[in-house]
Design a protein around this motif. Sequence first.
Motif, PDB file in Angstrom:
ATOM      1  N   TYR A   1       4.550   6.816  -9.215  1.00 42.21           N
ATOM      2  CA  TYR A   1       3.162   6.734  -8.749  1.00 42.21           C
ATOM      3  C   TYR A   1       2.495   8.105  -8.615  1.00 42.21           C
ATOM      4  CZ  TYR A   1       4.088   1.850  -7.633  1.00 42.21           C
ATOM      5  OH  TYR A   1       4.398   0.519  -7.717  1.00 42.21           O
TER       6      TYR A   1
ATOM      7  N   GLU B   1      -2.152   0.492  -9.001  1.00 43.22           N
ATOM      8  CA  GLU B   1      -2.081  -0.968  -8.883  1.00 43.22           C
ATOM      9  C   GLU B   1      -1.626  -1.587 -10.207  1.00 43.22           C
ATOM     10  OE1 GLU B   1      -1.957  -2.945  -6.530  1.00 43.22           O
ATOM     11  OE2 GLU B   1      -2.142  -4.821  -7.653  1.00 43.22           O
TER      12      GLU B   1
ATOM     13  N   ARG C   1       2.005  -1.071 -10.420  1.00 36.35           N
ATOM     14  CA  ARG C   1       2.728  -1.981  -9.531  1.00 36.35           C
ATOM     15  C   ARG C   1       2.882  -3.353 -10.189  1.00 36.35           C
ATOM     16  NH1 ARG C   1       2.456  -6.011  -6.320  1.00 36.35           N
ATOM     17  NH2 ARG C   1       0.291  -6.437  -6.853  1.00 36.35           N
ATOM     18  N   GLN C   2       1.789  -3.820 -10.794  1.00 38.80           N
ATOM     19  CA  GLN C   2       1.840  -5.126 -11.455  1.00 38.80           C
ATOM     20  C   GLN C   2       2.825  -5.109 -12.635  1.00 38.80           C
ATOM     21  OE1 GLN C   2      -2.169  -6.267 -12.469  1.00 38.80           O
ATOM     22  NE2 GLN C   2      -2.832  -6.262 -10.337  1.00 38.80           N
TER      23      GLN C   2
ATOM     24  N   GLN D   1       6.292  -5.224 -11.359  1.00 39.32           N
ATOM     25  CA  GLN D   1       6.577  -6.578 -10.874  1.00 39.32           C
ATOM     26  C   GLN D   1       6.995  -7.477 -12.054  1.00 39.32           C
ATOM     27  OE1 GLN D   1       3.258  -8.282  -8.733  1.00 39.32           O
ATOM     28  NE2 GLN D   1       4.649  -9.282  -7.307  1.00 39.32           N
TER      29      GLN D   1
ATOM     30  N   GLN E   1       4.549   3.245   1.739  1.00 44.54           N
ATOM     31  CA  GLN E   1       3.917   1.952   1.474  1.00 44.54           C
ATOM     32  C   GLN E   1       4.347   1.410   0.107  1.00 44.54           C
ATOM     33  OE1 GLN E   1      -0.332   1.988   1.960  1.00 44.54           O
ATOM     34  NE2 GLN E   1      -0.525  -0.174   1.445  1.00 44.54           N
ATOM     35  N   ARG E   2       4.286   2.285  -0.896  1.00 41.90           N
ATOM     36  CA  ARG E   2       4.715   1.889  -2.244  1.00 41.90           C
ATOM     37  C   ARG E   2       6.195   1.534  -2.256  1.00 41.90           C
ATOM     38  NH1 ARG E   2       0.524   0.289  -5.065  1.00 41.90           N
ATOM     39  NH2 ARG E   2      -1.160   1.788  -5.049  1.00 41.90           N
TER      40      ARG E   2
ATOM     41  N   GLU F   1       6.862  -2.161  -1.449  1.00 46.59           N
ATOM     42  CA  GLU F   1       6.124  -3.205  -2.156  1.00 46.59           C
ATOM     43  C   GLU F   1       6.993  -4.163  -2.964  1.00 46.59           C
ATOM     44  OE1 GLU F   1       1.712  -1.202  -2.846  1.00 46.59           O
ATOM     45  OE2 GLU F   1       3.242  -1.061  -4.414  1.00 46.59           O
ATOM     46  N   LEU F   2       7.918  -3.630  -3.726  1.00 48.74           N
ATOM     47  CA  LEU F   2       8.643  -4.478  -4.664  1.00 48.74           C
ATOM     48  C   LEU F   2      10.151  -4.539  -4.424  1.00 48.74           C
ATOM     49  CD1 LEU F   2       6.845  -3.203  -7.895  1.00 48.74           C
ATOM     50  CD2 LEU F   2       6.527  -5.436  -6.865  1.00 48.74           C
TER      51      LEU F   2
ATOM     52  N   ASN G   1      15.032  -5.231   2.576  1.00 43.77           N
ATOM     53  CA  ASN G   1      13.577  -5.336   2.749  1.00 43.77           C
ATOM     54  C   ASN G   1      13.150  -6.797   2.934  1.00 43.77           C
ATOM     55  OD1 ASN G   1      10.867  -4.707   2.776  1.00 43.77           O
ATOM     56  ND2 ASN G   1      10.670  -4.589   0.560  1.00 43.77           N
TER      57      ASN G   1
ATOM     58  N   LEU H   1       6.033  -2.111   7.577  1.00 48.77           N
ATOM     59  CA  LEU H   1       5.744  -0.713   7.256  1.00 48.77           C
ATOM     60  C   LEU H   1       5.884   0.165   8.505  1.00 48.77           C
ATOM     61  CD1 LEU H   1       4.832   1.355   5.148  1.00 48.77           C
ATOM     62  CD2 LEU H   1       2.467   0.786   5.707  1.00 48.77           C
TER      63      LEU H   1
END
Lengths: 223, 236
Positions: free
Chosen positions: B158, B167, B170-171, B174, B191-192, B195-196, B214, B219
């Motif tokens: 990132y 974003e 991220r998608q 995913q 935060q990142r 996420e996944l 997780n 957070l």
Amino acid sequence: MSFLNKVLAIVGKDVVAELRTKEMFSSMLVFALLVIVIFSFSFELRVENVAQVAPGILWVTFVFASTLELNRSLAMEMENGCLDGLFLAPMDRSAIYFGKMLGNLIFISAIEALMLPIFSVLFDLNLILPSLLLTIFLGTIGFAAVGTLLSAIAVNTRAREVMLPVLLFPIILPVVISATKVTGGILDGVPLADWAHWLRFLVAFDIIFLAVSYMTFDFVVQG
Amino acid sequence: MIQVQGLVKSFGHTYALRDVDLEVTQGQFLTIVGPNGAGKTTLLRILATLLKPTSGLVRIDGLDVASRSAEIRRRIGFVSHQSLTYSKLTVEENLVFYGRIYDVPAVKERVDTLLTLVGLEARRHDAARTLSRGMQQRLSIARAMIHQPSLLLLDEPYTGLDQQAAEMLRQLLQTITAESCTVVMTTHNLQRALELCHTVAILAKGRIVHEAENTSLTLDDFQQAYWHYVGDRWPR
């Protein structure tokens, strides 16, 4: 076959990249041209028989111009970390060496092919002789072989543009001396028997340099 | 999938990794967080076979990284800080080149698939240097995926991306992880990080100091844990 495909992929990539911008090709060409012209005018004033110094001038020009290409060859792999990209591939690292070496050989040979007619005109010599072309090819293999290896060492140093000639010139001296002697023999019309031993030296150095570079490249580049 | 035991990496007298133990199973997404200089990149470069461990055991699919590196390289894709792409070549030429050196069968079809996946079909004939940072990162992921690796190593993917590009990335990640690809990602964005991933680990001063599933991690909880291990209260 897979090994050869990878070598050819690396060569092809280098050729396409260079053809797109022609940055290095034009620099080498102008540099080689300048060296020949400067030598031509300076020797014309002091040397009676220019043909006697022509072999030396020819090889000095080729070696100087080649250094530009050798410096750039591995340096372009440092951009965006591409060398890591090559190291990540599941291939013997000698494929990288041979790919880069063949690329260098192609670019240097192309410059030599363009320089020979110009040299012929400026020095009033016929250089388009099969035996001389073979000698130039053998000499070029020698310094492309060792130059590719040394550029892999120099590329990781801060002063790589300076480091490569410092490392390269002493090591390629045997190739330059042999090639110059053979070139002199051919241009002077001396019988083959009188310079055949220099030709054998040249071939022997090519084989040694290729073998040593092949065997040590992985060690030189490993992290 | 990944087994790391007692991993030590030093550069001269400086220790980048000290006695690192790690286990990642097939299909797992592990995120490693840590401050600059924690040893995240060094760890990933060892997993990618770009660096050799000073001592310790590192195995991927049961293969030792020091002695079976060529076999391991077939199984891994590595996304580095840098794109590892040639700026003078086009997007397509870059992928075809990497496909050839990875012995990818039907490389053109694979390139088409990847360009669709990363959303770069329209830019396939453009030189890589003309791409934005976000696009270069997507090209870098396509490059790393060219040989369909079972393990994807992402080193701070990132970094340098704006919100929109992040974003999109991220998608994309995913989608990739849905294909049961094992992923190890490093980041310093907490935060990142959450996420996944399935598991998150904190690396500080060359050591894995905390590891957690997780599943119910918030957070806030994670930030507290992070500052506990990495912040000023961490013994120097």
